[in-house]
Design a protein around this motif. Structure first.
Motif, PDB file in Angstrom:
ATOM      1  N   HIS A   1       7.704   7.842   8.205  1.00  0.00           N
ATOM      2  CA  HIS A   1       8.452   8.458   6.862  1.00  0.00           C
ATOM      3  C   HIS A   1       9.686   8.764   7.057  1.00  0.00           C
ATOM      4  O   HIS A   1      10.333   9.194   8.022  1.00  0.00           O
TER       5      HIS A   1
ATOM      6  N   HIS B   1       4.192   4.858  12.566  1.00  0.00           N
ATOM      7  CA  HIS B   1       3.959   4.667  11.037  1.00  0.00           C
ATOM      8  C   HIS B   1       5.151   5.988  10.846  1.00  0.00           C
ATOM      9  O   HIS B   1       4.662   7.153  10.823  1.00  0.00           O
TER      10      HIS B   1
ATOM     11  N   ASN C   1       9.210   4.421   3.503  1.00  0.00           N
ATOM     12  CA  ASN C   1       8.672   4.100   4.926  1.00  0.00           C
ATOM     13  C   ASN C   1       9.912   3.545   5.918  1.00  0.00           C
ATOM     14  O   ASN C   1      10.906   3.379   5.243  1.00  0.00           O
TER      15      ASN C   1
ATOM     16  N   ARG D   1       0.784  -1.323   0.019  1.00  0.00           N
ATOM     17  CA  ARG D   1      -0.077  -0.100  -0.023  1.00  0.00           C
ATOM     18  C   ARG D   1       0.939   1.147   0.054  1.00  0.00           C
ATOM     19  O   ARG D   1       0.996   2.042  -1.075  1.00  0.00           O
ATOM     20  N   ASP D   2       1.563   1.439   1.232  1.00  0.00           N
ATOM     21  CA  ASP D   2       2.284   2.691   1.251  1.00  0.00           C
ATOM     22  C   ASP D   2       3.486   2.583   0.070  1.00  0.00           C
ATOM     23  O   ASP D   2       4.087   3.364  -0.507  1.00  0.00           O
TER      24      ASP D   2
HETATM   25 ZN    ZN Z   1       2.389   6.537   5.258  1.00  0.00          ZN
END
Ligand code: ZN
Ligand code: KIV
Length: 519
Positions: free
Chosen positions: A206, A204, A240, A14-15
C-alpha cells in the motif's frame, strides 16, 4: 524475454474498488475484467464474495465469462462461510484461485482478533485446507505481515504452505515498509522457511508513504515472483502499487531486474483511461506512465534533444504504453470506415451496436465542432460504456439563469420503460437546480463532494468533461459526463453517480459491509 516471469495479480476489482468513490456495478466490473484480460494480467482478483450480493454476482459473472482465459481469484477471510461463498462464486471458472487471509501482527491479534499465536496458526491452516478441497491454486495472506514478528511470520508461512498454499502473499497492509525493510522481510522468509520453494512469494504493498511501487520492486529483487497491483494505483486509502509503473519499470530496466511479465504494454494507457472513466477517479496529469504529461517535453532544450534523438530525454516510447495524444484525426466528412479504423487503433473493441452509437455521437459532435481529436473519440466512447446499466435516463432538460434571475431547471427523467417523470427545482445556479430536480425525481438525497470540469481537446468549441463525486448515506459514488454543453455534461455526470447509488441501494440495501468493515 529476459529472466523469470513475474506473475501480475491485478486487484483493481477488489482492493482498488475499496477506494472511496470507486465502487462499480457488475456491468462495469465486467468491462474492467475484459480490459484486464486483454492487457494480459495473470490473475484477476474479482472481489470479496461474502461482502455483499453484488460482490458475489460480479465474481460469479467474471468467473463464467473470463475464467477460461485468466485465473479468477476470490477473497475470503479465514472463515468457513467466507470460503463457501468464494467457492460458490468461482464455480464456473476453469482457472480459479481462493485467496484466504488472516491477520498475524501482534496489534491485530490483540485488538482485532483477540486470538493468540497458536489460534492464528490453527485457523490459518484449517482455512487453507478447507479452500484446498475446492481448488489447487490457493493463496494465503498473513494480513499486516510487515508488522508481524519475523519468527512468527516464518512459522505461519511454513505451515500454510504445508497445508496447501501455492502462493504466499506478504502484505504491507498499512503501507509501513520501506524498500530495504521489505527486501529484508522477503529475504528472511526465503532463508528461514524450509518449504518456501514450494510456493510463489507475492508482494502486496500500500502507498501510504508513497513507496508501494518501490517496495514491490524491492520484493522482486529479493525473490518475490508475484506482485499484487491495481490500475492507476487505486486502492484503500493512498492506494496499492500501480500496475503500469511496476510493469514498465521491469520492462524499461530489464537490464537490471532480469525479469519480464506477460503484459501487453500497449494496452496500459487505454486500460488506465477505461478504469478512470468507470470509477470517476481522475489520473493526475503528471502521473508516471499514464498521466497526460508523462510524455510531454516542455523545456526547449529537451524538445530539441528529443527531435535530434529520442533517447536523449525519453526512456520509454509513448506508443509502447498505447499513449493517445491530441492528434487531429477526423472531421465532419470522415466516413464510417475511417471512424471504425480509428476506433480500433485507439484500442476499443466495440460490437456493431456500440460502434453505431459511437458513430452517431461522432456525427452529432462533428456538427458542433469542426475538428475532432483522438481524445474526443475516446471520451465519446467511454461516455457510453456504462449506459446500459443505468435505470434512470435523461430525456430532456431546460435551465434558465442570468443576472438578477432565480436559476431554475426543468427536467424529464425516465426509469426503464415506465412513464417519464418531470419535475423542476431552483438552485444557486443552473447546475445546482438540475441536481436538485434529479434528486427529487429519484428520491435520493446526495451531498456533492467534488465537481470538476475540464476541456477534452482544444478550442472554444471543445468537448467539456464533468466529473462529480457524491456522498449518499455515507457511501461515495462518482460519475462522468461529456458534452459541448457543460450543463448537460454536469447533468449526465450527476445522473450516473445517482444511478450508482440507486443500484447499490437496490442490490445491497444498507448492508454492504461485513461486520461493519470491508477487508
Ligand atoms: Zn490491500
Ligand atoms: O492489504 C491487505 O492486507 C489486503 C489483504 C486482504 C491481502 O488487502
Amino acid at each position: 524475454m529476459t529472466g523469470d516471469r513475474i506473475v501480475i495479480f491485478d486487484t483493481t476489482l477488489r482492493d482498488g474498488e475499496q477506494s472511496p468513490g470507486c465502487s462499480m456495478n457488475t456491468r462495469e466490473k465486467l468491462e474492467v475484467a475484459r480490459a484486464l484480460v486483454e492487457l494480459g494480467v495473470d490473475v484477476i482478483e474479482a472481489g470479496f464474495p461474502i461482502a455483499s450480493p453484488g460482490d458475489f454476482d460480479a465474481v460469479s459473472e467474471i468467473a463464467a465469462r473470463f475464467g477460461d482465459r485468466t485465473t479468477i481469484c476470490a477473497l475470503a477471510r479465514s472463515r468457513e462461510d467466507d470460503i463457501a461463498k468464494a467457492k460458490g462464486a468461482l464455480a464456473a471458472a476453469e482457472k480459479r484461485r481462493i485467496h484466504v487471509f488472516l491477520a498475524t501482527s501482534a496489534i491485530h491479534r490483540e485488538f482485532k482478533l483477540k486470538m493468540d499465536k497458536a489460534q492464528i496458526i490453527e485457523r490459518a491452516v484449517s482455512s487453507v485446507k478447507l479452500a484446498k478441497e475446492f481448488c489447487d491454486d490457493i493463496e494465503f495472506s498473513p494480513e499486516d505481515a510487515v508488522r508481524t514478528e519475523l519468527d512468527f511470520l516464518c512459522e505461519v508461512v511454513e505451515k500454510t504452505i504445508a497445508a496447501g498454499a501455492t502462493t504466499v502473499n506478504i502484505p504491507d497492509t498499512v503501507g509501513y515498509a520501506t524498500p530495504s525493510h521489505y527486501f529484508r522481510v522477503i529475504s528472511h522468509l526465503k532463508q528461514h522457511v524450509p518449504n518456501i520453494g514450494q510456493a510463489i512469494i507475492s508482494a502486496h504493498c500500500h502507498d501510504d508513504l508513497g513507496l508501494a511501487v518501490a517496495n514491490s520492486l524491492s520484493a522482486i529483487e529479493a525473490g518475490a515472483r508475484q506482485v499484487e497491483c491495481t490500475i492507476n494505483g487505486l486502492g484503500e486509502r493512498a492506494g496499492n502499487a500501480a500496475l503500469e509503473e511496476i510493469v514498465m519499470a521491469l520492462r524499461t530496466r530489464g537490464d537490471y531486474y532480469k525479469c519480464h511479465t506477460n503484459i501487453n504494454t500497449q494496452r496500459l494507457y487505454p486500460t488506465s483511461h477505461l478504469v478512470s472513466s468507470i470509477t470517476g477517479m481522475k489520473v493526475q496529469r503528471n502521473k508516471a506512465i499514464v498521466g497526460q504529461n508523462a510524455f510531454a517535453h516542455e523545456a526547449g532544450i529537451h524538445q530539441h534533444g528529443v527531435l535530434q534523438e529520442r533517447s536523449t530525454y525519453e526512456i520509454m516510447r509513448p506508443e509502447d504504453v498505447g499513449y493517445v495524444g491530441q492528434n487531429l484525426v477526423l472531421g465532419k466528412h470522415s466516413g464510417r470506415h475511417a471512424f471504425r479504423d480509428r476506433v480500433i487503433q485507439l484500442g476499443f473493441t466495440l460490437d456493431d451496436a456500440a460502434l453505431q452509437r459511437a458513430f452517431d455521437d461522432f456525427i452529432a459532435l462533428a456538427d458542433k465542432k469542426k475538428e475532432i481529436y483522438d481524445a474526443d473519440i475516446t471520451a465519446l466512447i467511454e461516455n457510453r460504456l456504462n449506459d446500459v446499466s443505468e435505470r434512470w435516463t435523461l430525456r430532456r432538460f431546460h435551465t434558465s439563469a442570468g443576472t438578477g434571475m432565480i436559476p431554475t431547471a426543468t427536467l424529464e427523467l425516465q426509469c426503464e420503460s415506465q412513464e417519464p417523470v418531470c419535475d423542476a427545482a431552483t438552485g444557486d445556479g443552473p447546475i445546482d437546480a438540475v441536481f436538485r430536480a434529479m434528486e427529487r425525481i429519484m428520491g435520493l438525497s446526495a451531498r456533492l463532494e467534488e465537481f470538476d470540469v475540464k476541456s477534452i481537446s482544444e478550442g472554444k468549441d471543445a468537448l467539456g468533461e464533468v466529473r462529480v463525486t457524491i456522498d449518499v448515506s455515507g457511501r461515495h459514488y462518482s460519475g462522468k459526463g461529456v458534452s459541448t454543453d457543460i450543463i448537460e455534461a454536469a447533468a449526465q455526470a450527476y445522473l450516473k453517480a445517482l444511478n450508482r447509488a440507486d443500484s447499490d441501494r437496490r442490490t445491497n440495501g444498507d448492508s454492504t459491509m461485513v461486520n461493519g468493515v470491508r477487508p
